[in-house]
Write an enzyme that holds these catalytic residues in place. Structure first.
Site, mmCIF file in Angstrom:
data_model
loop_
_atom_site.group_PDB
_atom_site.id
_atom_site.type_symbol
_atom_site.label_atom_id
_atom_site.label_comp_id
_atom_site.label_asym_id
_atom_site.label_seq_id
_atom_site.Cartn_x
_atom_site.Cartn_y
_atom_site.Cartn_z
ATOM 1 N N HIS A 1 -20.675 11.165 66.886
ATOM 2 C CA HIS A 1 -21.959 11.443 67.544
ATOM 3 C C HIS A 1 -21.698 12.225 68.817
ATOM 4 O O HIS A 1 -20.551 12.425 69.216
ATOM 5 C CB HIS A 1 -22.740 10.154 67.823
ATOM 6 C CG HIS A 1 -22.103 9.208 68.778
ATOM 7 N ND1 HIS A 1 -20.923 8.537 68.510
ATOM 8 C CD2 HIS A 1 -22.478 8.793 70.035
ATOM 9 C CE1 HIS A 1 -20.616 7.749 69.528
ATOM 10 N NE2 HIS A 1 -21.533 7.896 70.462
ATOM 11 N N HIS B 1 -22.254 11.923 72.131
ATOM 12 C CA HIS B 1 -21.992 11.436 73.487
ATOM 13 C C HIS B 1 -20.674 11.991 74.033
ATOM 14 O O HIS B 1 -19.680 12.104 73.304
ATOM 15 C CB HIS B 1 -21.984 9.912 73.515
ATOM 16 C CG HIS B 1 -23.360 9.321 73.495
ATOM 17 N ND1 HIS B 1 -23.604 7.988 73.277
ATOM 18 C CD2 HIS B 1 -24.591 9.888 73.676
ATOM 19 C CE1 HIS B 1 -24.908 7.758 73.307
ATOM 20 N NE2 HIS B 1 -25.517 8.899 73.550
ATOM 21 N N ASP C 1 -18.304 10.876 75.873
ATOM 22 C CA ASP C 1 -17.055 10.112 75.792
ATOM 23 C C ASP C 1 -16.471 10.125 74.388
ATOM 24 O O ASP C 1 -15.407 9.541 74.141
ATOM 25 C CB ASP C 1 -17.244 8.676 76.294
ATOM 26 C CG ASP C 1 -18.199 7.855 75.455
ATOM 27 O OD1 ASP C 1 -19.197 8.421 74.963
ATOM 28 O OD2 ASP C 1 -17.964 6.637 75.285
ATOM 29 N N HIS C 2 -17.138 10.851 73.466
ATOM 30 C CA HIS C 2 -16.609 11.037 72.110
ATOM 31 C C HIS C 2 -16.318 12.504 71.805
ATOM 32 O O HIS C 2 -15.650 12.798 70.818
ATOM 33 C CB HIS C 2 -17.598 10.487 71.078
ATOM 34 C CG HIS C 2 -17.776 9.004 71.174
ATOM 35 N ND1 HIS C 2 -17.275 8.126 70.235
ATOM 36 C CD2 HIS C 2 -18.375 8.233 72.109
ATOM 37 C CE1 HIS C 2 -17.574 6.880 70.596
ATOM 38 N NE2 HIS C 2 -18.242 6.930 71.736
ATOM 39 N N HIS D 1 -27.792 3.933 67.434
ATOM 40 C CA HIS D 1 -27.216 4.194 68.763
ATOM 41 C C HIS D 1 -27.664 5.575 69.240
ATOM 42 O O HIS D 1 -28.133 5.739 70.372
ATOM 43 C CB HIS D 1 -25.698 4.102 68.664
ATOM 44 C CG HIS D 1 -24.966 4.371 69.945
ATOM 45 N ND1 HIS D 1 -25.083 3.562 71.054
ATOM 46 C CD2 HIS D 1 -24.108 5.373 70.287
ATOM 47 C CE1 HIS D 1 -24.316 4.045 72.027
ATOM 48 N NE2 HIS D 1 -23.729 5.144 71.584
ATOM 49 N N ASP E 1 -19.804 4.220 67.626
ATOM 50 C CA ASP E 1 -20.467 3.208 68.441
ATOM 51 C C ASP E 1 -21.596 2.492 67.696
ATOM 52 O O ASP E 1 -22.460 1.889 68.325
ATOM 53 C CB ASP E 1 -21.056 3.848 69.710
ATOM 54 C CG ASP E 1 -19.990 4.238 70.730
ATOM 55 O OD1 ASP E 1 -18.804 3.936 70.485
ATOM 56 O OD2 ASP E 1 -20.347 4.855 71.748
ATOM 57 N N HIS F 1 -14.602 1.356 70.940
ATOM 58 C CA HIS F 1 -14.516 0.725 72.265
ATOM 59 C C HIS F 1 -13.898 -0.664 72.154
ATOM 60 O O HIS F 1 -14.028 -1.338 71.122
ATOM 61 C CB HIS F 1 -15.907 0.586 72.899
ATOM 62 C CG HIS F 1 -16.502 1.876 73.345
ATOM 63 N ND1 HIS F 1 -16.258 2.422 74.577
ATOM 64 C CD2 HIS F 1 -17.340 2.731 72.705
ATOM 65 C CE1 HIS F 1 -16.930 3.564 74.692
ATOM 66 N NE2 HIS F 1 -17.597 3.773 73.565
#
Length: 262
Positions: free
Chosen positions: A53, A55, A57-58, A113, A136, A174
């Protein structure tokens, strides 16, 4: 034989690394530097990147990785393509063939999410165990917050995961397990399997050892978000919400709100 290991990133992210001989595939590289360090240490060539996805942090490390590995292929959700990175857009039901690993992943759309969230499933897996890279959407003992999607979407996505074989290895993004299990225990204090898992996870974290991957069978036994059909979870959630919850989706929605404030 494909080897799967993790690369820690940020405070609690995991970037998954799949290798076969000297070729490497990474999943959700939010940072480039830790990936480059491992590639150099192990003398690996980056061949593919899988994105679940959008975001940061990915995805934050993708551009820098492509600068050093311009021939690496990037696979990303079709409804949220990565700009200017030449990502190959994939949809629910598509296949991602990675000859460098001798694997073919099935793409599953799992909104909740985020609206674009997808997962990658390898039914044949490693040593007879299917693989699930779920970003996530599903965590050990938990699920992702609903930043864009609805409770109905997330519940449907988790139900699709629950239908996978119990020995499916769950590679989430995570290290949230210990805090997730504290919430699960508040919901199901009499769950014996959960109590055993709590002790196991506490020992692992005391030693600084990751708690993942998990398995679908493990999650079905301890993760309350996969257990909304059970009377124990419904009764506890009703007591907390102060309302009757006569549908699984209502239980899930109330459970997710409870977790948000836990």
């Amino acid at each position: 034989m494909v080897n799967i290991s993790l690369i820690p990133a940020f405070q609690d992210n995991y970037i998954w690394l799949l290798t076969n001989n000297n070729q490497a595939v990474v999943v959700d590289p939010g940072q480039a530097a830790p990936v480059e360090q491992v590639l150099a240490e192990r003398e690996l060539t980056l061949t593919s990147i899988l994105i679940t996805h959008h975001h940061h942090d990915h995805t934050g490390g993708v551009e820098a990785l492509l600068a050093n590995w311009p021939h690496a292929k990037v696979y990303a959700p079709a409804n949220k393509p990565l700009p200017a990175l030449g990502a190959i857009a994939v949809n629910d039901g598509d296949k991602v063939t990675l000859p460098e690993l001798g694997m073919e992943f099935e793409v599953m759309a799992v909104p909740g999410h985020t609206l674009d969230h997808i997962a990658y499933i390898e039914p044949n897996g490693v040593a007879g165990e299917p693989l699930l890279f779920c970003g996530d959407t599903l965590f050990s003992g938990g699920c992702g917050r609903l930043f864009e999607g609805t409770p109905e979407q997330m519940h449907r996505s988790l139900t699709r995961f629950a239908a996978l074989p119990d020995n499916t290895r769950v590679y989430c993004a995570h290290e949230y397990t210990q805090s997730n299990l504290a919430f699960c225990h508040a919901v199901e204090p009499n769950n014996a399997e959960l109590q055993k898992y709590l002790q196991k996870v506490a020992k692992l974290r005391q030693q600084g050892i990751p708690t993942v991957p998990s398995s679908i069978g493990q999650e079905k036994a301890i993760n309350v978000f996969l257990r909304t059909h059970l009377d124990s979870v419904r009764a506890s959630t009703e007591a907390h919400a102060g309302a009757e919850l006569d549908e699984y989706i209502k239980v899930f929605a109330a459970l997710r709100r409870w977790k948000d404030d836990f």
